[in-house]
Every structure is written in C-alpha cells, then in structure tokens.
Design a protein around this motif. Structure first.
Motif, PDB file in Angstrom:
ATOM      1  N   GLU A  41      -3.624   6.317  -8.180  1.00 45.70           N
ATOM      2  CA  GLU A  41      -2.478   5.427  -8.013  1.00 45.70           C
ATOM      3  C   GLU A  41      -2.468   4.841  -6.610  1.00 45.70           C
ATOM      4  O   GLU A  41      -2.878   5.493  -5.640  1.00 45.70           O
ATOM      5  N   ASN A  46      -0.104   3.727  -3.753  1.00 50.35           N
ATOM      6  CA  ASN A  46       1.273   3.895  -3.293  1.00 50.35           C
ATOM      7  C   ASN A  46       1.793   2.627  -2.629  1.00 50.35           C
ATOM      8  O   ASN A  46       1.029   1.709  -2.308  1.00 50.35           O
ATOM      9  N   GLN A  47       3.106   2.575  -2.403  1.00 48.26           N
ATOM     10  CA  GLN A  47       3.711   1.398  -1.794  1.00 48.26           C
ATOM     11  C   GLN A  47       3.159   1.119  -0.408  1.00 48.26           C
ATOM     12  O   GLN A  47       3.144  -0.030   0.042  1.00 48.26           O
ATOM     13  N   ASP A  48       2.709   2.157   0.290  1.00 49.62           N
ATOM     14  CA  ASP A  48       2.158   1.963   1.627  1.00 49.62           C
ATOM     15  C   ASP A  48       0.686   1.584   1.601  1.00 49.62           C
ATOM     16  O   ASP A  48       0.043   1.451   2.642  1.00 49.62           O
ATOM     17  N   GLY A  49       0.133   1.410   0.380  1.00 41.63           N
ATOM     18  CA  GLY A  49      -1.256   0.998   0.232  1.00 41.63           C
ATOM     19  C   GLY A  49      -2.246   2.130   0.157  1.00 41.63           C
ATOM     20  O   GLY A  49      -3.438   1.897  -0.041  1.00 41.63           O
ATOM     21  N   HIS A  50      -1.781   3.374   0.316  1.00 45.08           N
ATOM     22  CA  HIS A  50      -2.680   4.520   0.232  1.00 45.08           C
ATOM     23  C   HIS A  50      -2.989   4.859  -1.227  1.00 45.08           C
ATOM     24  O   HIS A  50      -2.176   4.610  -2.129  1.00 45.08           O
TER      25      HIS A  50
END
Length: 203
Positions: A136, A138-142
C-alpha cells in the motif's frame, strides 16, 4: 507443488495457460518469465506499468516484456486481485538490512539457481511480478507491506502469448508481513492447464 521458500519453473508454448494456487492462503509468489530461447527478453514490471498505466494488473490485462511486447495475459483471478509490481525480489542484502545474521533463503537466489538448473546463467535479476503481495502507498508516499488478502484455494490463471520459461519462488520472507501475520512461508501449487481443462473451469 513449490514448497514454502522454494522455487520451480515450467515451460510454456504460446497459447498454453497455467494456474498458481494458494494452498494455505497468504503466500506471495515472485514470478519471472523469459521469452524462449534464452533470457534476453523477459517480463518487465516497469514496462507493464507504463503500458497499462496502472500499478496492479487485472483480469484481461497483458504483462509486457522489456521490449514492450505482451507475453502473458491474466485470464482468471479468484483472489481479491491484489498483486505488486513495485518491489524488487528479496535478496541476501534485504535480509541483512532487516537485521538477519548469516545466510537466508531469498527469491533472487531462488531465481538464479532455478535458471542455472535449466542451463541459463543470469547476470541481472529482473524485478518480479509479486503475485498476491499487498503493498500500500500511504498518504505520505511511503510504501507499506501488508498481509496478503488471498485465501486458501484461491488462484490466478495466466496465458502465455509467446513460448516462455516461467520461474516462480514461494517467497521465503519470515520477517516482514509479506506472507501474513504468522510470518511463515507456505507451499503453493502450480499446474499447467490443457485446453479442455481450461474450458471446463471457465464454463
């Protein structure tokens, strides 16, 4: 049957299909495909992403080679359809970064060893199609590796559009959540389908 942490390969003529069955569920399978003869043309996840303009292929989608030619087609998928085309194959360096001391079985070595048994010396490791793997963004791009959603008995069916050597590794990862919360590598079943068997299943 490919045992947990092990590898296996099959040869396919153009038009032949095969299934990968998750026997116990939650097992990721790294897959590579090489157009025969040789290993110069191979399944390319980066070119597949570019050609499909998506991160996860679906039923009916082609998988493309490093020459941007379709070489496999996903013809059936009874799993939730979550697969990965972002991550590289695990290798000894990956386990070292995770804190493992000493040798650990890994998908990169599984590929090179299986190819060598068939007579091919691989200098580089192409990025695999990580079947059933759940990654997946994440919203922070990780990126986050999450437990697979595939259940016991679910399978994916692929059809070769070229003569191929396909090598698969039942990923040995037992540190990250790659193969589920139990962090245990499990066996998978690979079976080549003849046309009559495929017709019966689709019917």
């Amino acid at each position: 049957t490919i045992q947990g942490g092990g590898s296996g390969g099959i040869e396919l003529e153009a038009g032949e299909s095969f299934q990968i069955v998750n026997i116990e569920g939650s097992q990721v399978v790294d897959l590579w495909a090489f157009v025969q003869p040789g290993t110069q043309e191979f399944l390319s996840t980066e070119n597949t992403r570019s050609c499909l303009q998506k991160l996860i292929p679906e039923v009916g989608d082609n998988l493309y080679s490093n020459r941007r030619r379709p070489i496999l087609t996903i013809s059936e998928d009874t799993s939730p359809g979550i697969h990965d085309m972002l991550l590289s194959a695990c290798d000894i360096q990956r386990y070292e970064l995770l804190g493992h001391v000493g040798y650990h079985k890994n998908c990169a070595d599984n590929l090179t060893e299986a190819a060598k048994e068939i007579g091919h010396e691989l200098k580089d490791i192409p990025s695999p199609f990580n079947i059933f793997e759940r990654v997946e963004i994440n919203q922070d791009g990780h990126l986050a590796i999450e437990p697979p959603l595939v259940k016991a008995g679910q399978h994916i069916t692929l059809k070769a559009t070229e003569a191929l050597l396909v090598i698969m590794s039942a990923c040995p990862m037992d540190i990250a959540l790659t193969n589920g919360p139990d962090r245990r590598s499990k066996p998978v079943l690979v079976r080549k389908l003849n046309l009559s068997a495929l017709g019966q299943q689709q019917g």
